[in-house]
Scaffold this active site. Sequence first.
Site, PDB file in Angstrom:
ATOM      1  N   ASP A 489      34.301  51.209  34.426  1.00 41.80           N
ATOM      2  CA  ASP A 489      35.355  51.049  33.413  1.00 41.80           C
ATOM      3  C   ASP A 489      35.631  52.320  32.622  1.00 41.80           C
ATOM      4  O   ASP A 489      36.064  52.235  31.475  1.00 41.80           O
ATOM      5  CB  ASP A 489      34.999  49.915  32.435  1.00 41.80           C
ATOM      6  N   ASP A 709      28.223  39.010  30.009  1.00 40.64           N
ATOM      7  CA  ASP A 709      29.223  40.061  29.838  1.00 40.64           C
ATOM      8  C   ASP A 709      29.408  40.427  28.375  1.00 40.64           C
ATOM      9  O   ASP A 709      29.898  41.517  28.068  1.00 40.64           O
ATOM     10  CB  ASP A 709      30.579  39.602  30.393  1.00 40.64           C
TER      11      ASP A 709
END
Length: 771
Positions: A489, A709
């Site tokens: 990311d 997450d």
Amino acid sequence: MTAASIAALGLVAGQSTAANAAVACDVTYTANSWTSGQNQGGFTANITLKNTGDPLSSWSLAFDFPTTGQQYTPSGWGANWSQSGTRVTATNMPYNGDLATGASVSIGFNGTWTGSNPEPTSFTVNGTPCGDTQTPAEPSVILSASSVAVEEGGTASITARLSEEPSSAITLTTARTSGDTDLTVETGATLSFTPSNWDTPQTITLAAAQDDDDEAGTATFSVAGNGVTGATFTATEVDDDATVEQAIIVTPTSVTVPEGSTGTFTARLAAEPSSDVTVTTTAGSGDSDLTVSSGGSLTFTASNWNTPQTVTLAAAQDSDSVNGSRTFTVAADGLTPRTVTATEADDDGVSTPTHVENPYEDATGYVNPDWSSKAANEPGGSAVANISTAVWLDRIAAIEGAGGAMGLRAHLDEAVRQDAANGSAPLTIQIVIYNLPNRDCSALASNGELRISENGFNRYKSEYIDPIAEILSDSAYSNLRIVTIIEPDSLPNLVTNLDRFADCREANGTGGYRDGIRYALDQLHAIPNVYTYLDAAHHAWLGWDSNFQPAVNLFYETVAGTADGVDSVDGFIVNTANYSATVEPHFTINTTVNGQSVRQSKWVDWNYYVDEQSFASDLRSALISKGFRSGLGMLIDTSRNGWGGSDRPNGPSSSNQVDEFVDQSRIDRRIHAGNWCNQSGAGMGERPTASPAPGFDAYVWIKPPGESDGSSEEIDNDEGKRFDRMCDPTYEGNELNGYNLTGALPNAPISGQWFSAQFRELLANAYPPIN
């Protein structure tokens, strides 16, 4: 970090240039230096040349290295670079030779050093010395990027701000100084900055006219004004008629040559040439016992350009027990040279680990005892507890071990033990490198501990990457195949999120994502048994045409800036810690429903891909066409994208309405493809598999199932992780997910911590099913 700032002495009588201009200059030299061995290492030098004299139509910058042990090692960028003795010369490229008064150009190169790496102390431009006073204390223009890609017929944006508060209002003007006239400033040609808004980025929008040629034109733009140090950037048209860029394709880029015998690699061209191309292979630095035996000069024509031709390397028989190595340069006029590293397999004793093309092939995977024990303690979890998952190093403390978890050396010691017990097969262990400053700049749940504004880049190098590299290079671990997953990311955020998030804009500059990733690749790629895979997001992030090619360009620009250029990566990984289906079995992007393309559905939303395998395959082809090696391998994280259970469709829908057809046919059961946090209904996917399809090195489980997450509510922690509303099941969304519910599971802990309810759901919904 070392820096020398050289300002103008003034005009020199009798000095002549190509434009007969009076020359005055300001040069800033900055070098990022590292150590690779005793009294030796490498560095990346960045130079800003500012013209403070008359306008120039061409320029030649020269300086001397202070020691004979400092060497320019191709490649460089922004200039034509050469070195003779200690003298280094950089001449302008065709697109940046024009320098107006006050305009600047940024250039740089990679180098090596032995003994020490002091900075140069004097510079000349077109033969005129630059001075030695400090850089003028006037505001500088800070751009969000040094280059921008503009789709033909479309627009793209870049932002500008000032480096410090001005004493009065300043007007900046953006103008094209050279290059393709199809590239123009659409909005933001004039920007006003005052003492109250000087640090607020303002947008400059460029447009690329639609044309009939297949040229990917470029243009240079200046952003300048009175009382300010200006800046330049390059715009590149992404031509929709473009052909494949010409390049030399070399396979493989690492060759093992048995002592007294030979080894081979092949070369071909990426596209049909307009005239014959001669490709030569020449020996560089290293062991002189390694030589070119045959194929040193190859000719490619319009009829054989895509047929691989063989270059044979030989290793002379000698009496030592050293596995020597040597680099070979594969080059042709006008094309980017490629580097092949040959390693002698000595038959007199000591052996060196072989860097294979696919580290997963014929190997067993490391079972992480920390994750395995948690999985085995869940009902039915023993069925997956021996599957190989990755080790995440998401903060500095994780290197030594934190919160009772094993540290990196402990994992590697356990991997050596598992390797000794698995017979003759090699063992692959996967390590996630995940701690860039301003990490995951568009989200909060996985924010990290380092900030660019708080010396984050230097800490990333010295406290994070350097200790990891030191451990991985320990000879005790040389028989392991160590796969590193580089910074999930990160670069994708620079493609899509600069306008939305200040943290991303900061990560787009000095000491940000590019610099961090280059440093990590330089340190890790240098270790023979370490493999590097760079994160490339997923299809629901970069699959639109407005994102796809800019991402390819950014990946190339970043990796090409490393010491070994594009050869410093073994491949790319998609879907890291995400939920996108590997393959949608019941429709493709070419499916139509009652005359409508599935691209018109709300779910697909005009994306060019519906699953990860098609996206990764096209991405690989585009990366190779851009200049990456032809052996580039792709990985897909399949740990949570199985989408089994009772909600999984058994076949395509019979509906003749496109939205209904897609929603009833897709196995990905998320509310929206932009949802990413602890997704309800998800299941474990394909088990780790080597070489599942052409061009793919493996399906892998990088995100260990059951590790959260992010928290579904605010939870205090000492790991720098914050509460992100996308992990809150009651949140009604934002523009990034179409203002839909998040689909997140409730009662989740902070990211990385064990989430029992998630593990049980992933196990129950696994596809293929798990007994």
